[in-house]
Design a protein around this motif. Structure first.
Motif, PDB file in Angstrom:
ATOM      1  N   MET A 167       0.842  -1.194   0.000  1.00 32.43           N
ATOM      2  CA  MET A 167       0.000   0.000   0.000  1.00 32.43           C
ATOM      3  C   MET A 167       0.880   1.249   0.000  1.00 32.43           C
ATOM      4  O   MET A 167       1.939   1.274   0.626  1.00 32.43           O
ATOM      5  CB  MET A 167      -0.907  -0.032   1.226  1.00 32.43           C
ATOM      6  CG  MET A 167      -1.923   1.090   1.297  1.00 32.43           C
ATOM      7  SD  MET A 167      -3.183   0.805   2.583  1.00 32.43           S
ATOM      8  CE  MET A 167      -2.156   0.871   4.059  1.00 32.43           C
ATOM      9  N   ASP A 168       0.401   2.284  -0.700  1.00 29.26           N
ATOM     10  CA  ASP A 168       1.157   3.528  -0.790  1.00 29.26           C
ATOM     11  C   ASP A 168       0.197   4.668  -1.072  1.00 29.26           C
ATOM     12  O   ASP A 168      -0.956   4.445  -1.481  1.00 29.26           O
ATOM     13  CB  ASP A 168       2.217   3.423  -1.888  1.00 29.26           C
ATOM     14  CG  ASP A 168       3.274   4.514  -1.779  1.00 29.26           C
ATOM     15  OD1 ASP A 168       3.314   5.199  -0.729  1.00 29.26           O
ATOM     16  OD2 ASP A 168       4.054   4.699  -2.726  1.00 29.26           O
ATOM     17  N   LEU A 169       0.670   5.896  -0.869  1.00 26.83           N
ATOM     18  CA  LEU A 169      -0.093   7.096  -1.183  1.00 26.83           C
ATOM     19  C   LEU A 169       0.531   7.811  -2.371  1.00 26.83           C
ATOM     20  O   LEU A 169       1.753   7.879  -2.497  1.00 26.83           O
ATOM     21  CB  LEU A 169      -0.126   8.056   0.008  1.00 26.83           C
ATOM     22  CG  LEU A 169      -1.147   7.799   1.122  1.00 26.83           C
ATOM     23  CD1 LEU A 169      -1.040   8.877   2.168  1.00 26.83           C
ATOM     24  CD2 LEU A 169      -2.566   7.741   0.578  1.00 26.83           C
ATOM     25  N   VAL A 170      -0.323   8.344  -3.242  1.00 29.00           N
ATOM     26  CA  VAL A 170       0.114   9.147  -4.386  1.00 29.00           C
ATOM     27  C   VAL A 170      -0.482  10.540  -4.213  1.00 29.00           C
ATOM     28  O   VAL A 170      -1.701  10.695  -4.113  1.00 29.00           O
ATOM     29  CB  VAL A 170      -0.352   8.528  -5.719  1.00 29.00           C
ATOM     30  CG1 VAL A 170       0.145   9.360  -6.888  1.00 29.00           C
ATOM     31  CG2 VAL A 170       0.131   7.095  -5.843  1.00 29.00           C
ATOM     32  N   SER A 171       0.375  11.537  -4.169  1.00 29.63           N
ATOM     33  CA  SER A 171      -0.099  12.903  -3.921  1.00 29.63           C
ATOM     34  C   SER A 171      -0.561  13.561  -5.213  1.00 29.63           C
ATOM     35  O   SER A 171       0.010  13.330  -6.281  1.00 29.63           O
ATOM     36  CB  SER A 171       1.011  13.734  -3.276  1.00 29.63           C
ATOM     37  OG  SER A 171       2.058  13.957  -4.201  1.00 29.63           O
ATOM     38  N   HIS A 172      -1.582  14.388  -5.087  1.00 26.23           N
ATOM     39  CA  HIS A 172      -2.102  15.165  -6.224  1.00 26.23           C
ATOM     40  C   HIS A 172      -1.956  16.654  -5.884  1.00 26.23           C
ATOM     41  O   HIS A 172      -2.938  17.389  -5.795  1.00 26.23           O
ATOM     42  CB  HIS A 172      -3.558  14.797  -6.503  1.00 26.23           C
ATOM     43  CG  HIS A 172      -3.775  13.350  -6.794  1.00 26.23           C
ATOM     44  ND1 HIS A 172      -3.245  12.725  -7.898  1.00 26.23           N
ATOM     45  CD2 HIS A 172      -4.440  12.389  -6.103  1.00 26.23           C
ATOM     46  CE1 HIS A 172      -3.588  11.450  -7.901  1.00 26.23           C
ATOM     47  NE2 HIS A 172      -4.303  11.211  -6.822  1.00 26.23           N
ATOM     48  N   SER A 173      -0.705  17.067  -5.710  1.00 27.17           N
ATOM     49  CA  SER A 173      -0.427  18.438  -5.275  1.00 27.17           C
ATOM     50  C   SER A 173      -0.102  19.370  -6.421  1.00 27.17           C
ATOM     51  O   SER A 173       0.030  20.580  -6.210  1.00 27.17           O
ATOM     52  CB  SER A 173       0.749  18.425  -4.289  1.00 27.17           C
ATOM     53  OG  SER A 173       1.914  17.911  -4.925  1.00 27.17           O
ATOM     54  N   GLY A 174       0.050  18.825  -7.641  1.00 28.08           N
ATOM     55  CA  GLY A 174       0.475  19.670  -8.747  1.00 28.08           C
ATOM     56  C   GLY A 174       1.897  20.165  -8.526  1.00 28.08           C
ATOM     57  O   GLY A 174       2.755  19.423  -8.049  1.00 28.08           O
ATOM     58  N   ASN A 175       2.130  21.438  -8.827  1.00 28.08           N
ATOM     59  CA  ASN A 175       3.476  21.991  -8.662  1.00 28.08           C
ATOM     60  C   ASN A 175       3.631  22.757  -7.358  1.00 28.08           C
ATOM     61  O   ASN A 175       4.603  23.504  -7.178  1.00 28.08           O
ATOM     62  CB  ASN A 175       3.817  22.914  -9.835  1.00 28.08           C
ATOM     63  CG  ASN A 175       2.792  24.035 -10.002  1.00 28.08           C
ATOM     64  OD1 ASN A 175       1.871  24.165  -9.195  1.00 28.08           O
ATOM     65  ND2 ASN A 175       2.956  24.828 -11.037  1.00 28.08           N
ATOM     66  N   CYS A 176       2.692  22.588  -6.430  1.00 28.22           N
ATOM     67  CA  CYS A 176       2.758  23.274  -5.144  1.00 28.22           C
ATOM     68  C   CYS A 176       2.316  22.308  -4.050  1.00 28.22           C
ATOM     69  O   CYS A 176       1.196  21.800  -4.091  1.00 28.22           O
ATOM     70  CB  CYS A 176       1.879  24.529  -5.146  1.00 28.22           C
ATOM     71  SG  CYS A 176       1.880  25.403  -3.563  1.00 28.22           S
ATOM     72  N   ALA A 177       3.176  22.062  -3.069  1.00 28.63           N
ATOM     73  CA  ALA A 177       2.868  21.103  -2.009  1.00 28.63           C
ATOM     74  C   ALA A 177       2.339  21.766  -0.748  1.00 28.63           C
ATOM     75  O   ALA A 177       2.276  21.128   0.307  1.00 28.63           O
ATOM     76  CB  ALA A 177       4.123  20.297  -1.678  1.00 28.63           C
ATOM     77  N   GLU A 178       1.940  23.017  -0.825  1.00 31.01           N
ATOM     78  CA  GLU A 178       1.415  23.720   0.348  1.00 31.01           C
ATOM     79  C   GLU A 178      -0.066  23.436   0.537  1.00 31.01           C
ATOM     80  O   GLU A 178      -0.807  23.240  -0.429  1.00 31.01           O
ATOM     81  CB  GLU A 178       1.646  25.227   0.203  1.00 31.01           C
ATOM     82  CG  GLU A 178       3.118  25.622   0.163  1.00 31.01           C
ATOM     83  CD  GLU A 178       3.302  27.125   0.035  1.00 31.01           C
ATOM     84  OE1 GLU A 178       2.271  27.829  -0.056  1.00 31.01           O
ATOM     85  OE2 GLU A 178       4.449  27.595   0.013  1.00 31.01           O
ATOM     86  N   GLY A 179      -0.507  23.444   1.794  1.00 32.93           N
ATOM     87  CA  GLY A 179      -1.922  23.264   2.092  1.00 32.93           C
ATOM     88  C   GLY A 179      -2.381  21.824   1.920  1.00 32.93           C
ATOM     89  O   GLY A 179      -1.594  20.892   1.759  1.00 32.93           O
ATOM     90  N   ASP A 180      -3.707  21.641   1.959  1.00 29.78           N
ATOM     91  CA  ASP A 180      -4.300  20.321   1.791  1.00 29.78           C
ATOM     92  C   ASP A 180      -4.585  20.060   0.325  1.00 29.78           C
ATOM     93  O   ASP A 180      -5.015  20.960  -0.412  1.00 29.78           O
ATOM     94  CB  ASP A 180      -5.604  20.219   2.586  1.00 29.78           C
ATOM     95  CG  ASP A 180      -5.354  20.048   4.079  1.00 29.78           C
ATOM     96  OD1 ASP A 180      -4.214  19.667   4.425  1.00 29.78           O
ATOM     97  OD2 ASP A 180      -6.271  20.301   4.876  1.00 29.78           O
ATOM     98  N   PHE A 181      -4.365  18.841  -0.081  1.00 33.02           N
ATOM     99  CA  PHE A 181      -4.675  18.418  -1.444  1.00 33.02           C
ATOM    100  C   PHE A 181      -4.980  16.928  -1.408  1.00 33.02           C
ATOM    101  O   PHE A 181      -4.699  16.231  -0.419  1.00 33.02           O
ATOM    102  CB  PHE A 181      -3.511  18.716  -2.402  1.00 33.02           C
ATOM    103  CG  PHE A 181      -2.163  18.323  -1.864  1.00 33.02           C
ATOM    104  CD1 PHE A 181      -1.694  17.026  -1.990  1.00 33.02           C
ATOM    105  CD2 PHE A 181      -1.372  19.264  -1.223  1.00 33.02           C
ATOM    106  CE1 PHE A 181      -0.454  16.666  -1.489  1.00 33.02           C
ATOM    107  CE2 PHE A 181      -0.127  18.908  -0.719  1.00 33.02           C
ATOM    108  CZ  PHE A 181       0.328  17.608  -0.854  1.00 33.02           C
TER     109      PHE A 181
END
Length: 334
Positions: A167-181
């Motif tokens: 199991m793993d997580l894939v982030s959907h932050s685009g080009n900015c990792a700030e805040g919740d996404f």
């Protein structure tokens, strides 16, 4: 010395050889063997055959597959989720009714598609594959909780029944990792390659635990093991307590910064998440709900019922190359 230079040298040497006497031929052979780097008997055979033939021009074979067949192959490869050629060939008979309906293929075109070998598919799709290559960027950081309690799993998997998963997580932050996404929780079974995903508003332990509970209820087999990385979204008290309350579910973790320990799920992060959702930023509740609707329905059936997978049977080292032997491609359902 290239082929053309060799032919020219042999021609000049042969012209001297046929006019020379016995001692002259012996000296010419010595010179030829030293320059050509060959055995004396081989040199005598070359000289006795006559002048070397001129380089013949090879006749190029015309294309076997028409442009339309290659275009249909590309469309099929794209809509099947960019399958590997071995899996692509195994999936072709399953998809043939849909290809016939959408592209109005003729019997001849269908025979060409079914006849095409995996290596030929690779050659025909090579240029288009290069255009689609992208680098994956991860945003999860290693956690620090309970690392002395959760066992580290080492070595390759050796399982004979479904239920042991990575199991793993894939982030959907685009080009900015700030805040919740949004984050996609991706889980794959080691034996069957059955894959389930859920989209989370963020990676807090509350949402991760809820996604695990939902996926466990949706699996067509019992969940027996969870192997995760060392990130804080997995190494936390809520997930640990959940697995401890269910003795059948064993929680293990990989070594920090060792992605090869989770090779099965790392591969699925690309083929089952990135290729569908790309690298954009997602975060609104409406988008998360829409992605989950896709994960629970069409995409789940599409990848588990209609995309064949292969398993590595053995790997041997032949000189400087590694030779891999795979089993026959089969869908996770099969």
């Amino acid at each position: 010395m290239g082929p053309a230079a060799k032919r020219e040298y042999m021609k000049k040497t042969w012209e001297r050889y046929i006019t020379a006497g016995r001692e002259g031929k012996s000296r010419i052979l010595d010179e030829f063997c030293a320059t050509y780097e060959c055995d004396r008997k081989y040199a005598i055979r070359l000289m006795s055959k006559g002048p070397p033939p001129e380089g013949r021009r090879r006749r190029r074979r015309g294309p076997t597959y028409t442009k339309r067949v290659v275009d249909i192959l590309y469309a099929f490869w794209e809509r099947s989720g960019h399958l590997w050629s071995e899996r692509l060939k195994a999936a072709l008979p399953l998809w043939m009714p849909a290809l016939r309906r959408h592209y109005h293929t003729t019997p001849k075109e269908e025979r060409q598609l079914l006849k095409m070998s995996p290596s030929t598919m690779d050659r025909r799709l090579k240029d288009r594959k290069i255009q689609l290559r992208k680098r994956i960027y991860g945003k999860t950081k290693p956690g620090t909780w309970l690392k002395h309690v959760i066992r580290i799993r080492r070595g390759p998997w050796s399982v004979r029944r479904p239920g042991f998963t990575e199991m793993d997580l894939v982030s959907h932050s685009g080009n900015c990792a700030e805040g919740d996404f949004a984050q996609t929780l991706n889980m794959t079974d080691i034996l069957s390659a059955w894959t389930e995903r859920r989209c989370l508003p963020n990676k807090t332990q509350h949402y991760v635990r809820g996604a695990v509970i939902e996926i466990r209820a949706a699996l067509p087999f019992d969940l027996l093991g969870l192997d995760v990385d060392s990130g804080g979204e997995f190494i936390n008290q809520m997930l640990y307590d959940y697995c401890e309350a269910r003795p059948k579910v064993k929680l293990t973790r990989s070594r920090p910064d060792k992605k090869n320990d989770n090779a099965h799920i790392e591969q699925k992060n690309n083929t089952h998440v990135r290729q569908w959702l790309g690298y954009f930023r997602y975060g609104t509740p409406r988008v998360v709900e829409a992605i989950n609707d896709l994960y629970r329905n069409e995409l789940r059936l599409f990848q588990n019922l209609f995309q064949p997978s292969v398993r590595l049977k053995k790997k041997t080292q032949v000189g400087s190359r590694t030779r891999r032997v795979y089993d026959d491609p089969r869908t996770p359902l099969d």
